[in-house]
Every structure is written in structure tokens, then in C-alpha cells.
Scaffold this active site. Structure first.
Site, PDB file in Angstrom:
ATOM      1  N   ARG A  53       0.808  -1.217   0.000  1.00 44.05           N
ATOM      2  CA  ARG A  53       0.000   0.000   0.000  1.00 44.05           C
ATOM      3  C   ARG A  53       0.847   1.275   0.000  1.00 44.05           C
ATOM      4  NH1 ARG A  53      -2.325  -4.061   1.712  1.00 44.05           N
ATOM      5  NH2 ARG A  53      -0.632  -4.299   3.182  1.00 44.05           N
ATOM      6  N   THR A  54       1.832   1.358   0.861  1.00 38.48           N
ATOM      7  CA  THR A  54       2.604   2.593   0.963  1.00 38.48           C
ATOM      8  C   THR A  54       3.376   2.858  -0.327  1.00 38.48           C
ATOM      9  OG1 THR A  54       2.838   2.311   3.354  1.00 38.48           O
ATOM     10  CG2 THR A  54       4.355   3.830   2.286  1.00 38.48           C
ATOM     11  N   LYS A  82      25.932  -5.355  -1.477  1.00 36.13           N
ATOM     12  CA  LYS A  82      27.403  -5.336  -1.503  1.00 36.13           C
ATOM     13  C   LYS A  82      27.998  -4.681  -0.260  1.00 36.13           C
ATOM     14  CE  LYS A  82      27.270  -4.757  -6.547  1.00 36.13           C
ATOM     15  NZ  LYS A  82      27.656  -3.852  -7.677  1.00 36.13           N
ATOM     16  N   ARG A 103      11.763   3.628   3.466  1.00 36.09           N
ATOM     17  CA  ARG A 103      11.320   2.656   4.473  1.00 36.09           C
ATOM     18  C   ARG A 103      12.518   1.788   4.831  1.00 36.09           C
ATOM     19  NH1 ARG A 103       5.951  -0.974   4.386  1.00 36.09           N
ATOM     20  NH2 ARG A 103       5.196   1.045   5.122  1.00 36.09           N
ATOM     21  N   HIS A 131       5.535   6.219  11.400  1.00 40.30           N
ATOM     22  CA  HIS A 131       5.016   6.085  10.036  1.00 40.30           C
ATOM     23  C   HIS A 131       4.066   7.263   9.813  1.00 40.30           C
ATOM     24  CE1 HIS A 131       3.891   4.524   6.289  1.00 40.30           C
ATOM     25  NE2 HIS A 131       3.506   3.301   6.599  1.00 40.30           N
TER      26      HIS A 131
END
Length: 304
Positions: A53-54, A82, A103, A131
């Protein structure tokens, strides 16, 4: 509203919140009027954790504003594999974009990353921390359904690790909501969050039983028990499956109770609730588009 970065719901005043929500309502009413506001803008997506959703709503929001996205892709296919540091990653990607959405599983990562970039950065979730854009769309949904006046809300489920809960609880203090937190004792609000809420003058109460408070609620905000946040799998197994609701559970609720969930759900809301007038969680998810359009437009220098 003038913030270079959106890191935490705690930085948003009541005025900031109302500005975003009012702008989102204007966009929802006439999205075509905002179609080419940012035709030369690129939004950089850096998602170190899974998201549906985000990530998709930020992508949709930017494209509906006329812009486009640059997506880091999965961690496995990036230079993070890496050994590249988060600081180096954001420094590189800011050179390709006009704003960043991050995120990351580490709490505090968004604030740290923001110190290394000159373009606006939006926290799309930092571990069990904050959030803020989820909070804004939650508040939009609450305002559209129950309103902020004389609001009583119950927040149930994983209150310890739930970043959506931590952000929303802080923001609700700006509208003087009465907050009830329902969870097993092992998943109650962290002491630091509880302290901040008390310092903000929030009226909060904690419960282990939904039944005792359900009839008084205007909004019930349900969250899943997040297996990925538990450091100990045995701790998760002890509480998994607790605090479920179904249509029968809601028989004791107000007729106009609004049931919300940040999604994804597992088994905490039975599917028979979907057919009731209480269910607003899919509309809540859809609200992510106009709300994130509004936020991006304001951060990138819209008319307001």
C-alpha cells in the site's frame, strides 16, 4: 506547513494536519485539477522492507501529480547487498531525484538519513518507530467518518512494535481524542511512547479486554500482531491469534462505529466484518493516494 523532511508525527501541529487533510479533500474532489502540478518531478523510492500500500500509493500519488518515480528496487538487487551504507545510498539517490521516500527496518533510520541529503525526505516507516504518512491518511479517514469533535478511539493489537500506533497516538493528542489501548500485557505501549503521550496531556487508558470499552468507541483501530518485529519467535507464538473481532463482536458497538486497520490483516478481523457498515479499512487504504498527493504537493511547493 514548512518542513524539509517528514520524519515523525510528533513534528506535525494541528494546523499542519488540517492543511494536509484539507488539501487532500480538495484533491479527492477534483483529482484532474492537480494532474500536471509536478510534471518535471522525480520521486525516489528506497524501500528496504516489503510494502504494497505505501509504495504503490506513493507511486500513484506522484504519477497523478504528473511526475514519475525512480525505484531502488529490492535490497537483493541493489548495492546494499554489496555492503553500501544507508548514508551512501541516500546521498547517491538524491542526485537522481527531487524528493525521497524511505522505508527501513531500523528505528531512527529516517532521521539519520535526512541528515545526509538536501532534498525533502519522507519517512515511510522506520522499524517499530514512526510512520507519519500512514497517520495522515488515518486521520483523514477518521475525520471523514467520525470527525474529530468529542472523539473516543480504541487502538487494539500490537501496541509495542506497531509504528502506525505510535504515530497515530501522538497525532491524536492534537485533536484532544480520548484514547483507549487494548492489548495483551506483553504488547502494551512502550514506556517512552506512554511518557510522551502523558507529557502531551493525552487522556489514555490501557485495557486487556475490548468488551469493557467497545460500546463507548467512535473508532476501533485494529492492528495485526507483527511476527517480523519479534526478537523471540516464542514470544510471538504466545500472543498470535489473540484479539480477533468478527461481526458478532461488533453487535455491542455503536451503529456508526468506524473500524479501521492499516493492513495487511491476517486473522484479527474476520471477513464477515467486511460486509458491515463499520468496515472502512479498504477506503482507508484508498485514501493514501489523495493524502500522499497532498503531502507531496505541499512539500514540493504547491500553491499553498
Amino acid at each position: 506547513m514548512r518542513h524539509d523532511h517528514i520524519i515523525s508525527a510528533k513534528q506535525l501541529s494541528r494546523g499542519d494536519i488540517e492543511t494536509v487533510l484539507d488539501h487532500a479533500a480538495d484533491i479527492a474532489a477534483d483529482p484532474g485539477a492537480f494532474a500536471n502540478r509536478h510534471s518535471d518531478t522525480l520521486l525516489g523510492l528506497l524501500f528496504f522492507e516489503p510494502s504494497t500500500r505505501t509504495k504503490m500509493s506513493f507511486t500513484t500519488a506522484m504519477k497523478r501529480l504528473g511526475g514519475d518515480i525512480v525505484d531502488m528496487g529490492s535490497v537483493e538487487s541493489s548495492s546494499v547487498k554489496k555492503g553500501e551504507s544507508l548514508a551512501d545510498t541516500v546521498r547517491v539517490v538524491e542526485g537522481y531525484t527531487d524528493t525521497l521516500v524511505l522505508r527501513h527496518p531500523m528505528e531512527g533510520s529516517a532521521k539519520m538519513a535526512s541528515e545526509f541529503v538536501d532534498v525533502p525526505l519522507v519517512n515511510a516507516g522506520d522499524g517499530a518507530g514512526q510512520h507519519p504518512t500512514q497517520t495522515l491518511l488515518d486521520l483523514y479517514t477518521i475525520r471523514e467518518n467520525a470527525g474529530f469533535e468529542d472523539l473516543t478511539i480504541g487502538i487494539m493489537g500490537d501496541l509495542k512494535y506497531g509504528r502506525t500506533v505510535h504515530s497515530l497516538a501522538h497525532a491524536l493528542t492534537t485533536v484532544d481524542a480520548r484514547q483507549h489501548f487494548i492489548s495483551p500485557e506483553s504488547l502494551q505501549l512502550p514506556r517512552s511512547v506512554r511518557y510522551d503521550l502523558h507529557e502531551a496531556g493525552a487522556g489514555i487508558r490501557e485495557h486487556t479486554d475490548l468488551d469493557e470499552i467497545l460500546p463507548d468507541l467512535d473508532v476501533l483501530y485494529v492492528t495485526r500482531i507483527q511476527a517480523e518485529r519479534f526478537p523471540d519467535e516464542s514470544e510471538y507464538r504466545e500472543v498470535a491469534g489473540q484479539y480477533q473481532i468478527d461481526a458478532d463482536t461488533l453487535a455491542a458497538a455503536k451503529d456508526d462505529l468506524t473500524v479501521m486497520h492499516p493492513l495487511p490483516r491476517v486473522d484479527e478481523i474476520a471477513h464477515d466484518v467486511d460486509e458491515t457498515t463499520h468496515a472502512q479499512y479498504f477506503q482507508q487504504a484508498h485514501n493514501g493516494v489523495p493524502v500522499r498527493m497532498a503531502l507531496l504537493d505541499l512539500m514540493l511547493g504547491g500553491d499553498q
